[in-house]
Write an enzyme that holds these catalytic residues in place. Structure first.
Site, PDB file in Angstrom:
ATOM      1  N   ASP A  17       0.834  -1.200   0.000  1.00  0.00           N
ATOM      2  CA  ASP A  17       0.000   0.000   0.000  1.00  0.00           C
ATOM      3  C   ASP A  17       0.870   1.253   0.000  1.00  0.00           C
ATOM      4  O   ASP A  17       1.653   1.475   0.927  1.00  0.00           O
ATOM      5  CB  ASP A  17      -0.871  -0.066   1.267  1.00  0.00           C
ATOM      6  CG  ASP A  17      -1.803   1.102   1.416  1.00  0.00           C
ATOM      7  OD1 ASP A  17      -1.799   2.008   0.560  1.00  0.00           O
ATOM      8  OD2 ASP A  17      -2.543   1.106   2.420  1.00  0.00           O
ATOM      9  N   ASN A  31      -7.806  12.204 -10.959  1.00  0.00           N
ATOM     10  CA  ASN A  31      -8.579  12.549 -12.165  1.00  0.00           C
ATOM     11  C   ASN A  31      -8.570  14.072 -12.301  1.00  0.00           C
ATOM     12  O   ASN A  31      -8.158  14.775 -11.377  1.00  0.00           O
ATOM     13  CB  ASN A  31     -10.000  11.966 -12.076  1.00  0.00           C
ATOM     14  CG  ASN A  31     -10.790  12.560 -10.936  1.00  0.00           C
ATOM     15  OD1 ASN A  31     -11.076  13.754 -10.916  1.00  0.00           O
ATOM     16  ND2 ASN A  31     -11.126  11.734  -9.949  1.00  0.00           N
ATOM     17  N   GLY A  39      -9.906   3.655  -5.975  1.00  0.00           N
ATOM     18  CA  GLY A  39      -8.548   3.136  -6.181  1.00  0.00           C
ATOM     19  C   GLY A  39      -7.526   3.781  -5.254  1.00  0.00           C
ATOM     20  O   GLY A  39      -7.798   4.036  -4.070  1.00  0.00           O
ATOM     21  N   VAL A  40      -6.368   4.048  -5.804  1.00  0.00           N
ATOM     22  CA  VAL A  40      -5.281   4.606  -4.988  1.00  0.00           C
ATOM     23  C   VAL A  40      -5.631   6.029  -4.528  1.00  0.00           C
ATOM     24  O   VAL A  40      -5.232   6.458  -3.439  1.00  0.00           O
ATOM     25  CB  VAL A  40      -3.933   4.526  -5.738  1.00  0.00           C
ATOM     26  CG1 VAL A  40      -3.847   5.494  -6.882  1.00  0.00           C
ATOM     27  CG2 VAL A  40      -2.770   4.705  -4.784  1.00  0.00           C
ATOM     28  N   ASP A  41      -6.389   6.742  -5.339  1.00  0.00           N
ATOM     29  CA  ASP A  41      -6.844   8.103  -4.985  1.00  0.00           C
ATOM     30  C   ASP A  41      -7.671   8.044  -3.695  1.00  0.00           C
ATOM     31  O   ASP A  41      -7.433   8.815  -2.742  1.00  0.00           O
ATOM     32  CB  ASP A  41      -7.683   8.631  -6.161  1.00  0.00           C
ATOM     33  CG  ASP A  41      -7.910  10.134  -6.129  1.00  0.00           C
ATOM     34  OD1 ASP A  41      -7.353  10.794  -5.243  1.00  0.00           O
ATOM     35  OD2 ASP A  41      -8.645  10.631  -7.001  1.00  0.00           O
ATOM     36  N   SER A 124      -2.895   5.006 -14.199  1.00  0.00           N
ATOM     37  CA  SER A 124      -3.818   4.625 -15.297  1.00  0.00           C
ATOM     38  C   SER A 124      -4.067   3.122 -15.416  1.00  0.00           C
ATOM     39  O   SER A 124      -4.809   2.706 -16.304  1.00  0.00           O
ATOM     40  CB  SER A 124      -3.329   5.142 -16.673  1.00  0.00           C
ATOM     41  OG  SER A 124      -3.515   6.523 -16.782  1.00  0.00           O
ATOM     42  N   GLY A 126      -5.549   1.007 -13.332  1.00  0.00           N
ATOM     43  CA  GLY A 126      -6.719   0.464 -12.637  1.00  0.00           C
ATOM     44  C   GLY A 126      -7.967   0.815 -13.420  1.00  0.00           C
ATOM     45  O   GLY A 126      -8.170   0.341 -14.544  1.00  0.00           O
ATOM     46  N   TYR A 128      -8.678   3.310 -15.143  1.00  0.00           N
ATOM     47  CA  TYR A 128      -8.422   3.930 -16.450  1.00  0.00           C
ATOM     48  C   TYR A 128      -7.984   2.927 -17.522  1.00  0.00           C
ATOM     49  O   TYR A 128      -7.874   3.293 -18.693  1.00  0.00           O
ATOM     50  CB  TYR A 128      -7.410   5.071 -16.319  1.00  0.00           C
ATOM     51  CG  TYR A 128      -8.002   6.387 -15.829  1.00  0.00           C
ATOM     52  CD1 TYR A 128      -9.355   6.493 -15.471  1.00  0.00           C
ATOM     53  CD2 TYR A 128      -7.223   7.537 -15.739  1.00  0.00           C
ATOM     54  CE1 TYR A 128      -9.896   7.700 -15.029  1.00  0.00           C
ATOM     55  CE2 TYR A 128      -7.765   8.752 -15.306  1.00  0.00           C
ATOM     56  CZ  TYR A 128      -9.097   8.824 -14.953  1.00  0.00           C
ATOM     57  OH  TYR A 128      -9.634  10.026 -14.531  1.00  0.00           O
TER      58      TYR A 128
HETATM   59  N1  AR6 Z   1      -1.310   1.529  -3.093  1.00  0.00           N
HETATM   60  C1  AR6 Z   1      -0.682   1.346  -4.265  1.00  0.00           C
HETATM   61  N2  AR6 Z   1      -1.311   1.112  -5.425  1.00  0.00           N
HETATM   62  C2  AR6 Z   1      -2.656   1.040  -5.391  1.00  0.00           C
HETATM   63  C3  AR6 Z   1      -3.405   1.194  -4.190  1.00  0.00           C
HETATM   64  C4  AR6 Z   1      -2.668   1.472  -3.011  1.00  0.00           C
HETATM   65  N3  AR6 Z   1      -3.282   1.659  -1.838  1.00  0.00           N
HETATM   66  N4  AR6 Z   1      -4.727   1.064  -4.498  1.00  0.00           N
HETATM   67  C5  AR6 Z   1      -4.801   0.803  -5.810  1.00  0.00           C
HETATM   68  N5  AR6 Z   1      -3.570   0.769  -6.355  1.00  0.00           N
HETATM   69  P1  AR6 Z   1      -6.424   3.382  -9.999  1.00  0.00           P
HETATM   70  P2  AR6 Z   1      -6.212   4.940 -12.490  1.00  0.00           P
HETATM   71  C6  AR6 Z   1      -3.159   0.536  -7.747  1.00  0.00           C
HETATM   72  O1  AR6 Z   1      -7.713   2.798 -10.437  1.00  0.00           O
HETATM   73  O2  AR6 Z   1      -6.308   3.706 -13.297  1.00  0.00           O
HETATM   74  C7  AR6 Z   1      -9.720   7.011  -9.288  1.00  0.00           C
HETATM   75  O3  AR6 Z   1     -11.079   6.945  -9.017  1.00  0.00           O
HETATM   76  C8  AR6 Z   1      -4.136  -0.188  -8.646  1.00  0.00           C
HETATM   77  O4  AR6 Z   1      -4.085  -1.599  -8.400  1.00  0.00           O
HETATM   78  O5  AR6 Z   1      -6.312   3.832  -8.587  1.00  0.00           O
HETATM   79  O6  AR6 Z   1      -5.148   5.955 -12.828  1.00  0.00           O
HETATM   80  C9  AR6 Z   1      -9.268   8.411  -9.670  1.00  0.00           C
HETATM   81  O7  AR6 Z   1      -9.995   9.419  -8.986  1.00  0.00           O
HETATM   82  C10 AR6 Z   1      -3.592   0.172 -10.020  1.00  0.00           C
HETATM   83  O8  AR6 Z   1      -2.484  -0.671 -10.353  1.00  0.00           O
HETATM   84  O9  AR6 Z   1      -6.021   4.669 -10.903  1.00  0.00           O
HETATM   85  C11 AR6 Z   1      -9.541   8.468 -11.150  1.00  0.00           C
HETATM   86  O10 AR6 Z   1     -10.882   8.797 -11.436  1.00  0.00           O
HETATM   87  C12 AR6 Z   1      -3.057   1.588  -9.812  1.00  0.00           C
HETATM   88  O11 AR6 Z   1      -2.996   1.786  -8.398  1.00  0.00           O
HETATM   89  C13 AR6 Z   1      -9.252   7.058 -11.595  1.00  0.00           C
HETATM   90  O12 AR6 Z   1      -9.457   6.225 -10.449  1.00  0.00           O
HETATM   91  C14 AR6 Z   1      -3.920   2.669 -10.414  1.00  0.00           C
HETATM   92  O13 AR6 Z   1      -5.293   2.314 -10.319  1.00  0.00           O
HETATM   93  C15 AR6 Z   1      -7.808   6.915 -12.020  1.00  0.00           C
HETATM   94  O14 AR6 Z   1      -7.628   5.630 -12.553  1.00  0.00           O
END
Ligand code: AR6
Length: 183
Positions: A17, A31, A39-41, A124, A126, A128
């Site tokens: 994490d 975003n 997600g990570v956000d 991007s 997850g 995206y």
């Molecule tokens: N620590 C590290 N990596 C993580 C964690 C964490 N705690 N949680 C998820 N990931 P995503 P995107 C990974 O969907 O695709 C949001 O709603 C995850 O497994 O978080 O850029 C934003 O507000 C993946 O490999 O981001 C935007 O609307 C990576 O982080 C949208 O999602 C990115 O996944 C952005 O989408």
């Protein structure tokens, strides 16, 4: 956390994490509204506390491919760098260049703020929908190219959250440094 001689390229792939990492700056996969999300956000906002959203809402959003900085609030990190990755639309929408520019712009901001250790999620990859193998190659190549021209960053952690992401990052780094990848 400092770079060691055993890691001359100053990039390390880690699991877990990103909100727990004791680095100067963590990068968020945000975003364009910078108003939080899943997600990570979502994880970063939850761990940082409400002060982060308040600061984000005053930033006026952020275009795709770019990044903006806030404080880290309750995170161990001093800064959060909010990078807006591209939504994958099949590859014809300049997604690769936009993803590369997220990494470059984030590291430039880190240098500007004196952050010497930086952790990235797989931007991007997850919600995206960017294909992970290609995204990992772009991420590692872009970070390595930046570090070659900048001595102001000691270490970049690339966080593979889940086995597939971690393995893609390790393979990309191994092929860049000419060592063997994961078994
Ligand atoms: N620590 C590290 N990596 C993580 C964690 C964490 N705690 N949680 C998820 N990931 P995503 P995107 C990974 O969907 O695709 C949001 O709603 C995850 O497994 O978080 O850029 C934003 O507000 C993946 O490999 O981001 C935007 O609307 C990576 O982080 C949208 O999602 C990115 O996944 C952005 O989408």
């Amino acid at each position: 956390m400092a770079a060691t001689n055993s890691n001359p390229c100053r990039i390390e792939i880690v699991g877990g994490d990103i909100t727990r990492l004791e680095v100067d700056a963590v990068v968020n996969a945000a975003n364009p509204t910078l108003a939080g999300g899943g997600g990570v956000d979502g994880a970063i906002h939850a761990a940082a506390g409400p002060g982060l959203l308040e600061e984000c809402l005053g930033l006026g959003g952020c275009p795709t491919g770019s990044a903006k900085v806030t404080g880290g609030y309750d995170l161990p990190a001093r800064f959060v760098i909010h990078a807006v990755g591209p939504i994958w639309r099949g590859g014809a929408g300049n997604e690769e260049a936009l993803l590369a520019s997220c990494y470059r712009n984030s590291l430039s901001l880190a240098v500007e703020h004196g952050a010497r250790t930086v952790a990235f999620p797989a931007i991007s990859c997850g919600v995206y929908g960017f294909p992970i193998v290609r995204a990992a190659e772009i991420a590692v190549a872009e970070v390595a190219a930046f570090l070659e021209t900048s001595a102001e960053i000691d270490l970049v952690l690339m966080v593979g959250f889940g086995e597939e992401t971690r393995s893609a990052l390790e393979t990309a780094l191994a092929s860049l440094t000419g060592t063997s990848g994961p078994e």
